[in-house]
Design a protein around this motif. Structure first.
Motif, PDB file in Angstrom:
ATOM      1  N   ALA A 348     -14.953   0.674   4.879  1.00 50.82           N
ATOM      2  CA  ALA A 348     -14.421   0.908   5.397  1.00 50.82           C
ATOM      3  C   ALA A 348     -13.287   1.773   4.319  1.00 50.82           C
ATOM      4  CB  ALA A 348     -13.593   0.689   6.334  1.00 50.82           C
ATOM      5  N   ASP A 349     -13.007   0.506   3.415  1.00 50.12           N
ATOM      6  CA  ASP A 349     -11.267   0.980   2.468  1.00 50.12           C
ATOM      7  C   ASP A 349     -12.325   1.812   2.155  1.00 50.12           C
ATOM      8  OD1 ASP A 349      -9.289   1.057   1.250  1.00 50.12           O
ATOM      9  OD2 ASP A 349     -10.066  -0.896  -0.284  1.00 50.12           O
ATOM     10  N   ALA A 358     -11.290  10.087   7.914  1.00 48.75           N
ATOM     11  CA  ALA A 358     -11.062   8.714   7.838  1.00 48.75           C
ATOM     12  C   ALA A 358      -9.882   8.368   7.146  1.00 48.75           C
ATOM     13  CB  ALA A 358     -11.816   7.546   6.742  1.00 48.75           C
ATOM     14  N   ALA A 359      -9.636   9.024   5.708  1.00 48.42           N
ATOM     15  CA  ALA A 359      -7.769   9.275   5.108  1.00 48.42           C
ATOM     16  C   ALA A 359      -7.479   9.640   6.506  1.00 48.42           C
ATOM     17  CB  ALA A 359      -8.561  10.234   4.356  1.00 48.42           C
ATOM     18  N   ASP A 360      -6.519  10.100   6.965  1.00 46.89           N
ATOM     19  CA  ASP A 360      -5.853  10.424   8.648  1.00 46.89           C
ATOM     20  C   ASP A 360      -5.529   9.279   9.051  1.00 46.89           C
ATOM     21  OD1 ASP A 360      -4.440  12.792   9.822  1.00 46.89           O
ATOM     22  OD2 ASP A 360      -5.452  12.106  11.434  1.00 46.89           O
ATOM     23  N   LEU A 361      -7.013   8.937   9.287  1.00 45.64           N
ATOM     24  CA  LEU A 361      -6.276   7.394  10.187  1.00 45.64           C
ATOM     25  C   LEU A 361      -6.009   6.291   9.337  1.00 45.64           C
ATOM     26  CD1 LEU A 361      -6.889   6.466  13.363  1.00 45.64           C
ATOM     27  CD2 LEU A 361      -9.376   5.309  12.230  1.00 45.64           C
ATOM     28  N   HIS A 370       2.070  -0.257   9.088  1.00 49.06           N
ATOM     29  CA  HIS A 370       1.086  -1.497   9.090  1.00 49.06           C
ATOM     30  C   HIS A 370       0.644  -1.166   7.172  1.00 49.06           C
ATOM     31  CE1 HIS A 370       0.343  -1.320  13.309  1.00 49.06           C
ATOM     32  NE2 HIS A 370       0.319  -0.228  13.552  1.00 49.06           N
ATOM     33  N   ASP A 371       0.823  -2.432   6.664  1.00 46.78           N
ATOM     34  CA  ASP A 371       0.641  -2.644   4.892  1.00 46.78           C
ATOM     35  C   ASP A 371      -0.291  -2.419   5.126  1.00 46.78           C
ATOM     36  OD1 ASP A 371      -0.949  -4.507   6.851  1.00 46.78           O
ATOM     37  OD2 ASP A 371       0.068  -6.113   5.512  1.00 46.78           O
ATOM     38  N   HIS A 372      -1.725  -2.431   4.084  1.00 41.85           N
ATOM     39  CA  HIS A 372      -3.082  -1.885   3.190  1.00 41.85           C
ATOM     40  C   HIS A 372      -3.558  -2.511   4.283  1.00 41.85           C
ATOM     41  CE1 HIS A 372      -6.344  -0.010   1.494  1.00 41.85           C
ATOM     42  NE2 HIS A 372      -6.692  -1.348   0.594  1.00 41.85           N
ATOM     43  N   PRO A 373      -4.102  -3.630   4.283  1.00 47.48           N
ATOM     44  CA  PRO A 373      -4.857  -5.087   4.823  1.00 47.48           C
ATOM     45  C   PRO A 373      -4.824  -4.209   6.261  1.00 47.48           C
ATOM     46  CG  PRO A 373      -4.134  -6.314   3.936  1.00 47.48           C
ATOM     47  CD  PRO A 373      -3.154  -5.203   3.435  1.00 47.48           C
ATOM     48  N   HIS A 374      -3.903  -4.171   6.857  1.00 49.71           N
ATOM     49  CA  HIS A 374      -3.789  -4.005   8.805  1.00 49.71           C
ATOM     50  C   HIS A 374      -4.168  -2.786   8.850  1.00 49.71           C
ATOM     51  CE1 HIS A 374      -1.244  -3.973  12.568  1.00 49.71           C
ATOM     52  NE2 HIS A 374      -2.460  -4.009  12.519  1.00 49.71           N
ATOM     53  N   ALA A 375      -4.080  -2.053   7.872  1.00 46.43           N
ATOM     54  CA  ALA A 375      -5.045  -0.504   7.721  1.00 46.43           C
ATOM     55  C   ALA A 375      -5.748   0.075   8.097  1.00 46.43           C
ATOM     56  CB  ALA A 375      -4.041   0.900   7.091  1.00 46.43           C
ATOM     57  N   VAL A 376      -7.028  -0.258   7.445  1.00 43.97           N
ATOM     58  CA  VAL A 376      -8.186  -0.794   6.760  1.00 43.97           C
ATOM     59  C   VAL A 376      -8.692  -2.048   7.826  1.00 43.97           C
ATOM     60  CG1 VAL A 376     -10.324  -2.185   5.332  1.00 43.97           C
ATOM     61  CG2 VAL A 376      -7.782  -0.521   4.374  1.00 43.97           C
ATOM     62  N   LEU A 379      -9.086   1.678  10.240  1.00 44.32           N
ATOM     63  CA  LEU A 379      -9.532   1.571   9.932  1.00 44.32           C
ATOM     64  C   LEU A 379     -11.268   1.612  10.096  1.00 44.32           C
ATOM     65  CD1 LEU A 379     -10.873   4.572   9.121  1.00 44.32           C
ATOM     66  CD2 LEU A 379     -10.581   3.957   6.746  1.00 44.32           C
ATOM     67  N   ALA A 380     -11.533   0.406  10.041  1.00 43.21           N
ATOM     68  CA  ALA A 380     -12.757  -0.428  10.461  1.00 43.21           C
ATOM     69  C   ALA A 380     -13.147  -0.578  11.903  1.00 43.21           C
ATOM     70  CB  ALA A 380     -13.026  -2.004   9.666  1.00 43.21           C
TER      71      ALA A 380
END
Length: 382
Positions: A348-349, A358-361, A370-376, A379-380
């Motif tokens: 997903a990343d 995916a980039a927009d989401l 949300h931080d990067h891990p949470h955002a990933v 998306l996942a």
């Protein structure tokens, strides 16, 4: 791919269920009847003879269904070869289920075997039979996991090398983009100390880089300026002794890079031979290794994921919600398949770099704080 139902019948064969508490050296086995009474129990050794005794014991008492805590290994292979129905109940579930039978929370292998057998008797609608993957998928999974372990080892050794160089040769740390790249390791093989690096000039460095096929776009004069600007490292006899440590770490990293490359090639060959490879290689930014990891961790039996949400939960991409009265908490899902989560979130990343949706989401998740891990993970799950 397998899609057959893996639900249990309403009643077990002969009204008996068995539980096996798996261990390294021996295994506790328990059989209970339809009323939850223990019919028989035994201990079998983790040997060829012991596993044969296990099948004989189950057959003698007429037990056709077995609950166990892990989905693979010689015990599972033996049970499936004997045409027994295997149900996997995770260790976290067993830990919580012990409270059914008492509040002390004592841990005992024979008691856990009873808990497994009795849970198979009482919780049948919520349990699913184990559907083994094909040999091709199992082999691919093991190769992918071995490569992942080597990559993690490479990162650890690279961090160790970086910490070592910070004390004895700081100029080598930021010279190239990655401390464990091929050009960086070649440089440290030839110039392991500050004294050896002092011999370099922009012209000499340029000649050395050309000889080793340096493909970076940074001019030799810029790289040489980085060496000059960095704090000076150790010199003299102390530097010579520290160079042995540098060379040892460089040798380990070189070997790891070679073996990771070898496993990646093997993964690609195994992926080409797999019947489901076209599904996963068609995903955006899937590549070869990433597609193979997704395929092997999801497995062949799609019936164990009746809904997209069930896959998201097992992969740890969906949050865990706890609610009592007016209190409601949405937290990180700790209980999940860690290997599957790593494969799904890694995929997903990278999709956000190739897929506009995916980039927009991902960006909207970051905009919500949300931080990067949470955002990933968001998306996942999507």
């Amino acid at each position: 791919m397998k899609s057959a139902s893996n639900t249990l019948p309403e009643a077990p064969p002969n009204d008996l269920t068995a539980g096996i508490d798996w261990a390294c050296d021996d295994h506790a086995v328990c059989i209970v009847d339809g009323r939850g009474h223990q019919v028989a129990h035994t201990m079998v050794a983790h040997t060829a003879t012991g596993l044969r005794d296990l099948i004989t014991f189950l057959g003698r008492h007429g037990a056709g269904e077995v609950a166990i805590e892990r989905p693979d290994g010689p015990v599972i292979d033996t049970l499936l070869a004997a045409d027994l129905t295997v149900v996997v109940i995770s260790p976290n579930q067993i830990k919580n289920l012990r409270s059914r039978y008492g509040s002390a929370g004592n841990k005992d292998d024979r008691f856990d075997a009873f808990v497994l057998a009795d849970t198979l008797r009482t919780d049948r609608p919520r349990l699913r039979t184990l559907q083994p993957d094909t040999p091709a998928t199992v082999a691919l999974r093991r190769t992918c996991r071995a490569r992942t372990d080597l990559v993690n080892h490479r990162v650890a050794v690279a961090n160790q090398l970086r910490a070592h160089l910070r004390n004895v040769f700081p100029g080598a740390i930021g010279l190239f983009s990655q401390i464990d790249s091929a050009i960086s390791l070649s440089f440290l093989t030839r110039f392991a100390t500050q004294h050896q690096a002092d011999w370099l000039t922009p012209t000499r460095l340029g000649a050395w880089l050309a000889k080793h096929g340096y493909s970076g776009k940074i001019e030799p004069s810029v790289l040489h300026a980085r060496l000059i600007a960095a704090p000076r490292g150790a010199t003299g006899p102390h530097a010579d002794t520290q160079a042995h440590i540098t060379q040892a770490l460089v040798t380990v990293l070189t070997t790891l890079r070679e073996q990771i490359k070898t496993l990646a090639a093997q993964i690609s060959d195994q992926l080409d031979a797999h019947a489901d490879q076209h599904i996963f290689t068609s995903l955006p930014k899937a590549g070869r290794v990433r597609a193979a990891r997704l395929l092997s961790e999801i497995g062949d039996c799609r019936a164990k994921f009746p809904t997209p949400e069930s896959l998201a939960c097992l992969a740890g991409a969906a949050p865990s919600t706890r609610q009592s009265g007016k209190a409601r908490a949405v937290t990180f899902r700790w209980a999940c398949d860690k290997q599957l989560r790593d494969a799904v979130t890694n995929f997903a990343d990278d999709t956000r770099h190739a897929n506009p949706w995916a980039a927009d989401l991902d960006q909207r998740a970051r905009d919500r704080g949300h931080d990067h891990p949470h955002a990933v993970r968001i998306l996942a799950r999507a």
